[in-house]
Scaffold this motif. Structure first.
Motif, PDB file in Angstrom:
ATOM      1  N   SER A  15     -18.057 133.696  55.514  1.00 17.87           N
ATOM      2  CA  SER A  15     -18.180 132.287  55.863  1.00 17.87           C
ATOM      3  C   SER A  15     -17.057 131.512  55.167  1.00 17.87           C
ATOM      4  O   SER A  15     -16.898 131.610  53.949  1.00 17.87           O
ATOM      5  CB  SER A  15     -19.547 131.753  55.425  1.00 17.87           C
ATOM      6  OG  SER A  15     -19.702 130.429  55.848  1.00 17.87           O
TER       7      SER A  15
ATOM      8  N   MET B  93     -18.098 125.148  58.860  1.00 14.71           N
ATOM      9  CA  MET B  93     -17.874 126.520  58.427  1.00 14.71           C
ATOM     10  C   MET B  93     -17.775 127.435  59.641  1.00 14.71           C
ATOM     11  O   MET B  93     -18.358 127.166  60.690  1.00 14.71           O
ATOM     12  CB  MET B  93     -19.018 126.979  57.524  1.00 14.71           C
ATOM     13  CG  MET B  93     -19.227 126.120  56.282  1.00 14.71           C
ATOM     14  SD  MET B  93     -17.808 126.093  55.165  1.00 14.71           S
ATOM     15  CE  MET B  93     -17.990 127.671  54.355  1.00 14.71           C
TER      16      MET B  93
ATOM     17  N   ASN C 189     -14.450 127.731  55.287  1.00 14.29           N
ATOM     18  CA  ASN C 189     -14.262 126.381  55.795  1.00 14.29           C
ATOM     19  C   ASN C 189     -13.297 126.452  56.977  1.00 14.29           C
ATOM     20  O   ASN C 189     -12.173 126.948  56.853  1.00 14.29           O
ATOM     21  CB  ASN C 189     -13.707 125.463  54.703  1.00 14.29           C
ATOM     22  CG  ASN C 189     -13.487 124.055  55.200  1.00 14.29           C
ATOM     23  OD1 ASN C 189     -12.554 123.801  55.947  1.00 14.29           O
ATOM     24  ND2 ASN C 189     -14.349 123.149  54.779  1.00 14.29           N
TER      25      ASN C 189
END
Length: 107
Positions: A64, A57, A66
């Motif tokens: 936040s 992340m 990926n």
């Protein structure tokens, strides 16, 4: 019986006429698979260079996200908005990673 034979010949002739179209469509499918594989290979290289996992992340604009999904979308967007392909943009991301721009920094 003659009518069935004539119909069969017409279908056969139509099939022969469609062969170049079928070959072109098959070629497009092969090109698409090759392009997708090239992109995925480039993104795997980015992941390896950055030393991150598929689930890593990062923070983007205070959120936040990926990391790999975000970088993949960035490469695809740049590929559609510039003269470069998504695979070329993914390769550029790898060069940035080689230059030290890693996952610990904001993307």
């Amino acid at each position: 019986m003659q009518k069935i034979a004539t119909t069969g010949e017409n279908i056969s002739n139509a099939g022969e006429k469609l062969l170049p179209v079928t070959a072109a469509v098959t070629g497009l499918g092969t090109a698409a698979v090759t392009t997708a594989a090239s992109f995925e290979s480039s993104m795997s290289q980015v992941q390896a260079t950055m030393g991150i996992t598929k689930d890593s992340m990062s923070t983007v604009n205070g959120e936040s996200v990926n990391t790999m999904d975000t970088l993949s979308e960035l490469a695809k967007t740049m590929g559609s908005e510039t003269a470069y392909s998504a695979s070329e943009c993914a390769e550029a991301l790898n060069y940035l990673a080689l230059a030290g721009y890693g996952h610990r920094r904001n993307v």
